[in-house]
Design a protein around this motif. Structure first.
Motif: not given
Lengths: 601, 601
Positions: A208, A241, A246, A500-501, A533-534, A536, B1-4, B7, B23-25, B41-43, B70, B104-105
């Motif tokens: 993270n 992510f 990108e 990542h999987r 949960g790695a 991407p 297109m962006s995943m997020r 934050y 995106c996060g956990w 949660r993310d950073r 994730c 995502l995972n």
């Protein structure tokens, strides 16, 4: 109290009439009409110091100083007499009238003049401390610093965090050879110096940190070529992510920013993207030098039925290739030129170099001059002329062999001709910065020796989503989310979206015939990490040494490294590596295999 | 297109009504009244995601997610219902109404809860990737980055240039034990990993780089203590043409700037300077913790003629010392407390711990309670009371032994009492940042075992100008232009003005009984460099790990290093060091001494 008030090279007419204290080295000392002139040098440049005999004590000191003496001067900044200005110097309009002169440290006579440009590399590396005083080396290392600092500023602004990864890490005998470090505390066990922080940076993404970078030393114990060192510096980056596009956008902006801010060079609004397949087809290289305007012409399909076995055999062989390289104005090349090119391509495994001079294209076969054209039927000749776009005065070179030999030899010939005096004169190459992304690399290369697929990039590279099924069915067709940044024919950076999987990672290992147990033994910690949960993630690593070498226009990366090793991996300055005490070896639980006795304590 | 688009931790009420992608956990997932709440949660922190069952497809996904999955969320930012705000979160006024939820995972069940504060270090280091997800570790490594970046900014503004020095260098068996790297190309020869870039940075000064720095890994193969790692990071700096005071000013401003900009801590206008001799006299330590207000009282001279042999013997011995430590309010300490302190000082070699409780100072001897006072004559007692400034209610502890034992034991007791609950309660120590320069260190320490003087700092440290003659006549009296920066009892940096003249360097080697041949063999490249007009120069190195550990209030430097080694010098995550293939050893011309068979390929 301060030894100096200014850098020598920064004393200008803005300080006229002021007293300054300067420290530096005697670059040159001239006695002229009873007056002593000292060119005093520090890292910012030179200033002229004038020592008049009317200050006897100071003058006596001035008479004694020699080149490379380290001295302190204090004196008055005054305008140079009209006509004696030196436009080549920042301080060229002024001089310093010396009041006090102190020798801080004398120098024995240097083994060479600092401005001697014909020093052997051995001399330079043996006396590296003096070699580094030369203005070119000063500039190179300051450029290197500015590049690194611009990288840091950019990445900081983008939210990247520099995180240090270990230097003492685990040996994983994939890829290049490791440098090993015996452990004293754990007998019979060894650390390895990192070939790259690859697995650690991936674990930082799983942990993270989201955006990581590091400008860090990497190590490969390989036989050294001109552009290799045992230790080299990577700008190592990873982000979570983001998709492939990108990531590329982020880092091409970085490179553009660095070139603009350090070199005032504009690399253009966006860097062109070329698929690996196209690069190989058009240039025979996955790092094409786009400054050279010559391109391959594909002829494999058109040469399958010609009488000329040199062409038809590879044209009919799996993995064979026949390609042409049209050289405009190449008709002017002499038989001697062609012979030397023939010798040149043999270095790359080619058996010969077929050619056609195009005297008059309108006359078809009759307008051609060539040892081989008699063995080609009319349709083949027509195809050659048409596809190459041949024009009067051209020469067309041919390569026909295994694809690798064709690509290597004709690719090298393309660069050789393009950058030759002839090529420059005829406009076949340009002076420019021509960056390029090469993308869609194959996931695997076939290792004939061991009859297995090996990772073309590294085994943590993600396959294209639509190619995952090829991992089992047809690894050779599987393309990767990998990308290299190429500049003027050098790969300056390379990276990929990572797997990542865990199940994809395991499939990739299986495709490479790395068994579950072996994978766990070598990379268990990564496989474990992927299970929690790695995210991407993906990244890139740039070669700092190489980028700076190109920017500096240096001949070798050794010219942008303060204390490099020779091609025998030795430091001529410190005499490393060296023999060590027997006691040290004993503590590390190792002994030498060689006959040479270790020194005893 | 962006995943997020944002934050998680940065979604605030400023985004009310907007659709965001995050995106996060999954930090925590709660099912509450048929609605699923996910703390994502993310950073940058946490945000609450609300999954309503009316979006059936999304809700089914939400039902399946578990901690540490994730995921990607897109949804609408809306205000939390009144009364459910969380003031502890940056995002505490809002929540995200989930429209889409994508796994995502997934994650297997983690071996521990991230908010478990009672994890063993073994667990944490084995599962370091998960341990690093914990907010404290995220903060520590980000603080470390900010500190390094502030250092770079400051040094850049001061004209310092980061220049990389080699990692593969020469073994010089002075000081600590080297990590060795066998050379493949040069059989029987070894590189050493640098213990510091000391000689290289000095050579860079000789090479006219004028101001150098590097934040770099250094290596020492020593048995590890709590605050040591096999590889550690130094902020390594060197400058030419500055005197001792100027160098200290430059770097104390750096440290003050870093503390201000990263911690908002003001270290004061200038850092006090104390001579080594004074620090040892008053605190028994060359890195006194000034937060503790207790001080030694010197009594050696006053105890030479007392009956009490425990005091008079060391007082009459060369290298003996008798000192007292007055502890205000120490009369309240119980006999049990005193007994435990007596055991404590024995760790440092003391044979016992004499004490006097001062019940009523006005009564002189009669106002004292002590097992020892009967053996001291009146004048001695009077001196003790006068010099310590004893007041009613104090206790006075004594140490009498070789000076080293006195300093170590009474110095440790000083810290122990000062930082104890008792000490804090009685105001004997304070919560503060108390930096200090310690200067005027001795050049040499006497090595009894080998009957020779050894460098107290390192052999390239300059003696005080007025002490140069002592180099031959009386090395023990010779003081050095050396300085340590001490903070709260930790040495965070140390440096010196270096020797820049070859004849002084040779004298220092002679004082240490290093012969000309040995000096040339080990340091010839430095001696050579000094002969070519080496400039006056000096510098300092700060321990980055230690500085950040203190700033973070961490228990161990392992908490500010991403992937540290254990005290057995092992990486529990990657299992380094490890066994290597026999083939690798063969290529390096070494074999194992141990019985354990190497793996064969």
């Amino acid at each position: 109290m301060s030894m100096r008030t200014q850098y020598c090279g920064l004393v200008t007419e803005a300080l006229l009439g002021q007293t300054v204290s300067l420290c530096g080295w005697v670059h040159r000392r001239r006695d002229h009409g009873g007056v002593i002139f000292i060119d005093l040098r520090d890292r910012e440049g030179l200033v002229q110091v004038v020592c008049d005999p009317d200050r006897a004590e100071m003058f006596a000191v001035a008479e004694g100083v020699r080149n490379e003496y380290c001295v302190r001067v204090s004196g008055l900044v005054r305008a140079r007499p009209a006509g004696t200005e030196n436009a080549g110097l920042n301080s060229g309009k002024i001089e310093v009238l010396c009041h006090e002169l102190e020798v801080l440290n004398p120098s024995i006579t240097p083994p060479f003049q600092l401005d001697d440009d014909n020093l052997s590399e051995t001399t330079r590396l043996t006396h590296r401390v003096l070699d580094l005083r030369r203005p070119q080396m000063q500039q190179n290392l300051r450029l290197r610093y500015r590049v690194a600092m611009e990288v840091r500023k950019y990445l900081d602004a983008q939210g990247f965090i520099d995180i240090e990864t270990p230097m003492l890490t685990k040996s994983t005998p994939e890829g290049a050879r490791d440098y090993l470090v015996p452990s004293r505390v754990n007998p019979g066990h060894f650390f390895a110096l990192p070939q790259s922080p690859q697995l650690f940076k991936q674990m930082l993404m799983v942990a993270n940190f989201d955006r990581y970078y590091q400008i860090t030393k990497c190590f490969r114990d390989e036989d050294l070529r001109a552009d290799r060192q045992p230790e080299f510096t990577q700008i190592d980056c990873e982000t979570s992510f983001l998709g492939e596009q990108e990531i590329r956008d982020l880092f091409e902006t970085m490179i553009r920013t660095v070139f603009r801010n350090t070199m005032n060079v504009d690399l253009g609004d966006s860097i062109p993207v070329m698929k690996y397949e196209e690069a190989m087809r058009r240039f025979g290289s996955d790092k094409p030098d786009l400054r050279v305007k010559l391109e391959f012409t594909e002829l494999t399909d058109a040469m399958q039925d010609v009488e000329f076995k040199v062409f038809s055999t590879p044209a009919n062989t799996k993995d064979g290739r026949v390609a042409a390289l049209r050289v405009p104005h190449g008709g002017e090349l002499s038989r001697g030129d062609i012979d030397s090119y023939t010798d040149f391509v043999k270095i790359y495994g080619a058996k010969g170099l077929a050619w056609i001079k195009v005297n008059e294209v309108a006359k078809g076969r009759d307008g051609l001059q060539s040892p081989i054209v008699k063995n080609l039927h009319d349709a083949a000749v027509a195809t050659i002329l048409e596809r190459t776009g041949a024009q009067d005065g051209d020469i067309i070179f041919f390569a026909a062999d295994r694809a690798k030999v064709v690509n290597d030899s004709l690719g090298a010939l393309r660069l050789k001709i393009g950058h030759s005096d002839f090529g420059v004169e005829k406009g076949l190459s340009e002076q420019a910065w021509r960056p390029l992304w090469v993308v869609d690399f194959p996931m695997f290369e076939y290792d004939e020796e061991n009859s297995r697929w090996v990772a073309a990039h590294h085994p943590f590279t993600s396959p294209k989503d639509e190619h995952v099924d090829y991992l089992e069915a047809d690894p050779g067709r599987c393309l990767a989310k990998a990308y290299d940044m190429v500049l003027n024919g050098w790969e300056i950076g390379g990276g990929s979206v990572r797997i990542h999987r865990e199940e994809i990672q395991s499939k990739v290992f299986r495709a490479m015939k790395i068994g579950a147990e072996e994978a766990r033994d070598k990379f268990g910690f990564l496989l474990d990490a992927l299970q929690y949960g790695a995210p991407p993630h993906g990244g890139i690593a740039f070669g700092l040494d190489r980028i700076v070498t190109m920017m500096a226009g240096a001949d070798s990366i050794r010219d942008v490294i303060a204390f490099p090793k020779t091609q025998r991996a030795q430091c001529l300055l410190t005499q490393a590596p060296s023999e060590v005490d027997e006691k040290q070896l004993r503590e590390l639980h190792i002994r030498l295999r060689t006959q040479e006795p270790a020194k005893t304590v």
